[in-house]
Write a protein that holds these residues in place. Sequence first.
Motif, PDB file in Angstrom:
ATOM      1  N   THR A  48       0.605   4.548  28.666  1.00 32.02           N
ATOM      2  CA  THR A  48      -0.796   4.561  28.250  1.00 32.02           C
ATOM      3  C   THR A  48      -1.150   3.339  27.403  1.00 32.02           C
ATOM      4  N   THR A  49      -0.201   2.503  27.081  1.00 29.58           N
ATOM      5  CA  THR A  49      -0.524   1.287  26.332  1.00 29.58           C
ATOM      6  C   THR A  49      -0.703   0.125  27.312  1.00 29.58           C
ATOM      7  N   TYR A  50      -1.158  -1.011  26.760  1.00 26.88           N
ATOM      8  CA  TYR A  50      -1.398  -2.168  27.629  1.00 26.88           C
ATOM      9  C   TYR A  50      -0.189  -3.078  27.742  1.00 26.88           C
ATOM     10  N   ARG A  51       0.874  -2.715  27.061  1.00 29.71           N
ATOM     11  CA  ARG A  51       1.961  -3.682  26.893  1.00 29.71           C
ATOM     12  C   ARG A  51       2.689  -4.023  28.182  1.00 29.71           C
ATOM     13  N   PRO A  52       2.945  -5.328  28.389  1.00 25.98           N
ATOM     14  CA  PRO A  52       3.727  -5.719  29.558  1.00 25.98           C
ATOM     15  C   PRO A  52       5.106  -5.062  29.478  1.00 25.98           C
ATOM     16  N   GLY A  53       5.578  -4.564  30.608  1.00 26.51           N
ATOM     17  CA  GLY A  53       6.856  -3.855  30.593  1.00 26.51           C
ATOM     18  C   GLY A  53       6.662  -2.352  30.519  1.00 26.51           C
ATOM     19  N   TRP A  54       5.534  -1.920  29.961  1.00 30.51           N
ATOM     20  CA  TRP A  54       5.237  -0.482  29.946  1.00 30.51           C
ATOM     21  C   TRP A  54       4.053  -0.163  30.846  1.00 30.51           C
ATOM     22  N   ASP A  55       3.259  -1.203  31.068  1.00 28.48           N
ATOM     23  CA  ASP A  55       2.026  -1.029  31.812  1.00 28.48           C
ATOM     24  C   ASP A  55       2.356  -0.958  33.301  1.00 28.48           C
ATOM     25  N   SER A  56       2.922   0.166  33.725  1.00 30.16           N
ATOM     26  CA  SER A  56       3.420   0.266  35.089  1.00 30.16           C
ATOM     27  C   SER A  56       3.085   1.637  35.645  1.00 30.16           C
ATOM     28  N   THR A  57       2.602   1.673  36.880  1.00 24.30           N
ATOM     29  CA  THR A  57       2.270   2.974  37.477  1.00 24.30           C
ATOM     30  C   THR A  57       3.516   3.676  37.994  1.00 24.30           C
ATOM     31  N   ASN A  58       4.610   2.998  37.980  1.00 25.28           N
ATOM     32  CA  ASN A  58       5.880   3.503  38.487  1.00 25.28           C
ATOM     33  C   ASN A  58       6.611   4.355  37.446  1.00 25.28           C
ATOM     34  N   PHE A  59       6.104   4.353  36.217  1.00 23.52           N
ATOM     35  CA  PHE A  59       6.899   4.867  35.107  1.00 23.52           C
ATOM     36  C   PHE A  59       7.281   6.350  35.197  1.00 23.52           C
ATOM     37  N   GLY A  60       6.353   7.199  35.616  1.00 22.05           N
ATOM     38  CA  GLY A  60       6.652   8.642  35.668  1.00 22.05           C
ATOM     39  C   GLY A  60       7.862   8.943  36.535  1.00 22.05           C
ATOM     40  N   PRO A  61       7.773   8.650  37.847  1.00 23.05           N
ATOM     41  CA  PRO A  61       8.918   8.934  38.722  1.00 23.05           C
ATOM     42  C   PRO A  61      10.177   8.162  38.327  1.00 23.05           C
ATOM     43  N   TYR A  62       9.989   6.961  37.824  1.00 28.17           N
ATOM     44  CA  TYR A  62      11.117   6.139  37.371  1.00 28.17           C
ATOM     45  C   TYR A  62      11.873   6.855  36.250  1.00 28.17           C
ATOM     46  N   PHE A  63      11.123   7.421  35.314  1.00 28.24           N
ATOM     47  CA  PHE A  63      11.757   8.156  34.220  1.00 28.24           C
ATOM     48  C   PHE A  63      12.435   9.424  34.721  1.00 28.24           C
ATOM     49  N   VAL A  64      11.759  10.141  35.610  1.00 27.90           N
ATOM     50  CA  VAL A  64      12.332  11.399  36.091  1.00 27.90           C
ATOM     51  C   VAL A  64      13.638  11.119  36.847  1.00 27.90           C
ATOM     52  N   ALA A  65      13.618  10.092  37.706  1.00 29.45           N
ATOM     53  CA  ALA A  65      14.833   9.763  38.454  1.00 29.45           C
ATOM     54  C   ALA A  65      15.964   9.392  37.499  1.00 29.45           C
ATOM     55  N   GLY A  66      15.618   8.585  36.487  1.00 24.04           N
ATOM     56  CA  GLY A  66      16.632   8.188  35.507  1.00 24.04           C
ATOM     57  C   GLY A  66      17.157   9.385  34.738  1.00 24.04           C
ATOM     58  N   ALA A  67      16.275  10.332  34.499  1.00 25.87           N
ATOM     59  CA  ALA A  67      16.672  11.515  33.743  1.00 25.87           C
ATOM     60  C   ALA A  67      17.711  12.322  34.499  1.00 25.87           C
ATOM     61  N   PHE A  68      17.517  12.449  35.807  1.00 24.28           N
ATOM     62  CA  PHE A  68      18.489  13.212  36.588  1.00 24.28           C
ATOM     63  C   PHE A  68      19.854  12.528  36.563  1.00 24.28           C
ATOM     64  N   VAL A  69      19.851  11.221  36.587  1.00 20.71           N
ATOM     65  CA  VAL A  69      21.119  10.488  36.507  1.00 20.71           C
ATOM     66  C   VAL A  69      21.803  10.780  35.170  1.00 20.71           C
ATOM     67  N   ALA A  70      21.032  10.635  34.077  1.00 19.31           N
ATOM     68  CA  ALA A  70      21.611  10.858  32.745  1.00 19.31           C
ATOM     69  C   ALA A  70      22.118  12.290  32.626  1.00 19.31           C
ATOM     70  N   GLY A  71      21.304  13.243  33.070  1.00 13.70           N
ATOM     71  CA  GLY A  71      21.666  14.656  32.925  1.00 13.70           C
ATOM     72  C   GLY A  71      22.868  15.033  33.762  1.00 13.70           C
TER      73      GLY A  71
END
Lengths: 318, 438
Positions: B223-246
Motif C-alpha cells: 500500500t506504500t509507493y516505495r520501489p520494491g514494495w510497489d508491486s501487484t505481485n506481492f500477495g501471491p508472492y508472500f503466500v507462496a513464500g509462506a508455504f515454503v517457510a512453513g
Amino acid sequence: MEKEKNSNQKSRRNFVEQGLKFGLLTAASGALLAKVFGRSENPESAETVELMSTDGTLMQVPASAVSHTHESKSAYNPREGFPNRKFVMVVDLAKCRNAKKCQSSCNKNHYITGENAWIKIYKMQDSEKSAPYWQPTLCQHCDEPACVKVCPVDATFKRRDGIVLIDNNRCIGCRFCMAACPYSVRVFNWSDPWQGEAVEQAEYSPDYAGVPSQKGTVDKCDFCPHMIDKGELPHCVSACPNDVFSFGDMYEDTVTNGSGQSFKLSKLLKDRAGYRLMESLGTEPSVYYLPPSDRIVDFEEGLKNYTEFQSVDKPQEP
Amino acid sequence: MNTAYEKIINDLAPKKFSWRGKIWVAFLVAVVLVGLYSYVQQIRYGLVITGMRDYALWGIYISNFVFFVAVSLVGSLITAILRLSDVHWSTPLTRIAEIIAVAAIIMAGIAIILDMGRPDRVINLFLHGRLQSPIIWDVVVISTYLVLSVLFLYYPLLPDFTILSKYFDNNTRLNKWYRVLSLNWTGNEKQTKIYSRSIKVLSVLIIPVAFAIHTVTAWLFETTYRPGWDSTNFGPYFVAGAFVAGSSAVIVVMYILRKMYKLENYITDHHFDLMGKILVMLSLLYLYFNINEYLMPIYKSTEEEATHLRSLFTGEYAWLFWVVIIGGLVIPVIIMVFRGGRKPFPLFIVSLTVMVCAWWKRYLIVIPTLSHPFLPIQGVPESWHHYKPTWMEWSITFATLAMAMLIITFLVRFLPIVPIQETAEERGLIEGHQTQHS
Ligand code: SF4
Ligand code: SF4
C-alpha cells in the motif's frame, strides 16, 4: 472530498462577489488576511482596513464592517481546523541559496532536539546536464495524504483547512505513516526528546507540534496553526531572508511572503510555471514549487552551508 | 482393546522431558530472559536502542514478524488443504503443523507489538481503529486466524484427551486435566457427528483466513509507493513464500521430534519423501514468483526500481540476496529432486537451510527498500544511511524465536505429537467410523 472542496470554494467565491456588489466586505477571514499581510491594524482604532479582493486588487474597507470569527484557540477545534480556509504554500526555488534560516527557525520554535529537522534543504540535480539547485522540503500537507490513509488509529489526520497534523497523545508509534509518505518528511522520536522543563510541562495540543514531543511517536511540520491563529506567518516563511516561502489561503487566492509582499496565487503559479513534487503519485500536495529558472542566486554560495550529515544544531554534551 | 492399540498409546502418550529436554528448555528460557532484559531497556529508553532510524524505519522486528506470519500458514496447508483433499498420509504430521501454526501466530502478534513505539497504547487500535488502515486489517485477520488455529489444534484432540485421561489414571493431576480438556468426549454418535462437521467447517474456514493473513501482511508494504514494495505481485508472492517457510519448518520439527521420541514407526521415511516432494513443488512455485518480482522491474529499469534492484543484485545486499536465492531455493530444489535428498537426514539439513534463508528473505524484502526513498537522504547522521541491527535488537528477535520454540516444546510435552485416535483408526485397530472427518 474533491467535490466538497470545489463546492466550498464556489460558494465562497459567490459570497465574496455578492459582497463586492454591495460595496461591503464582511468576510471574517478577510480580516485575518489583513493581519497575515503584516499590516494588521486594530479595527477599533483605525478607520479602514486594507483587503485584497479575489482578482488581486487592494481596497480600503471600513474597519467596522469587518468582524472576527475566531481570535483564539478556544474558538476552533484543532482536529477540525479553521473554517472556510485552505492553506497553501509556494516555495520559490529561484531564490533559495541554502541560507537554512527556515530550518533553524523551525528547529528552534518547535524545540527539535532529535537529529532530523522537519524542514530539509536538499541539494538537488534532476539530471546530469541540468543545473543543481536547493530545494527546501517540508510536509506537503497533501490533500490525498498517504500518511493519513494508513494510520491505524486516526492519530494522523487531515483538517478541513488542508493541514495534516499528528495527535501525539494517540499515536502508537507503528511508523506506517513514515513508510507511506513518499516525501520522507516524517521523523520519529527514537528516544526521549529532552526539550527542557518549560516545554515538557506545556499543555499539549496537536496544532503546535513539538510542544512537547513524545518518545515513541511521530513528528513532522505542522504548517504552524499556532502562528496562523495569531494572524502570523509560519516560522519558516518569516525567517527566510530571501523570501523563498509564501504562505496563504487558496480560497482567497493569495499568498504572502516573509517581507509582507502579497501575490495572487493563481497568477504566480501560471506566470512562473509552478509545480508540485511527485504529482504523478496523486497525493495532491498543498505546497507548490516555482522552478529554479532565471536565478538571481548562485548555487555555489549555498555549498558553504551544506552539511550532509547534520540538520539540527546540537548543544555540546555536558 | 488389543495389544497393538495399547502399544500405540504407549508410544504416543506425552512423556516427561528427558535430561536433554530439560537442557533445551533451560536454554530457551535463558534466551528469552536476555531478550526480556533488552525489551525493558527498550521501554525505558525508547526504540533508540535499536538500529532503526528515520529512514530505516522498520527493521528485523518487522521482517521477523513477516516470517512468523509466513510460518503460521503451514497449519492450514497441511491440516486443512490436505484434509479436504482426502490425503491420509499426512495424518501423523497434522498435529505438528498445527502446533507450529499456533506458536507462530502467537509470536507474530507479539512481534508486532515489540516494534511499536508506544506499546502502552495498543488499546487505541480498538478504541480508535480505522478500517482504512491495513494494520487494522492485519489485526482482524491475525486474531481470527489465532482463534481458528487454536480450535483447529484443539478439536481433533478431543478423542485423544479421553484416551490420555484413561491412560494416566494413576496420575490424578494429569488425569483430571485431560478429562476436563476432553469435554466429556465419549465418541458416541451425536458427538462424532458434531465433531466431524465442525472439523470440516473449520478446514474450509481456515483456508481463506490463512491466505488473508499473509496477503494482508503483503499489503502492509504494497500500500506504500516505495520501489520494491510497489508491486501487484506481492500477495501471491508472500503466500507462496509462506508455504515454503512453513513446510520447511514442519520438516525440521518432525525430524527432531521423531529422533527425540523415537517415532520412526509413525513418522516414516516415506513421510519425509512426500514432504520433500511438496517442498520442491512449493519452492519452484516461489521461484516463479521471485522471477516475476525481480525480472520485470529490472527489464524496465525505471530509475527508482533500478537503484533498488542494483543494491540487491550487485550492491550492498548482493551477497545476502544470492545466498538466499541460490542457497535457499535453487540448490535445495536440486538436492530434493533426487530420492537420496529426500531421506530424513539430508532433507532435515536442506529444510533447515531453506528455513534460515526464508528468514533472511524477509529481511531482504523489508530493509533494502527503505534505504532508497524518492528524495535523497541528506541532513541526517551518516549512520542513518545504513541499517545495522544492534545486539539488543537481535536479542529481542532471538527471544521471540526462542519463545516460539518454547511454546512448541511445551505443547509437545502435554499433547500427543501424533494423533492417537486417528492413527489407530487408520491402521484398523479400532472402529473407523467414529472420527471419519475427511
Ligand atoms: S507530505 Fe507526507 S506526511 Fe505530509 S501530508 Fe503528504 S504524505 Fe503526509
Ligand atoms: S506512527 Fe502514529 S501517526 Fe504514524 S501511522 Fe502509526 S499511529 Fe499513525
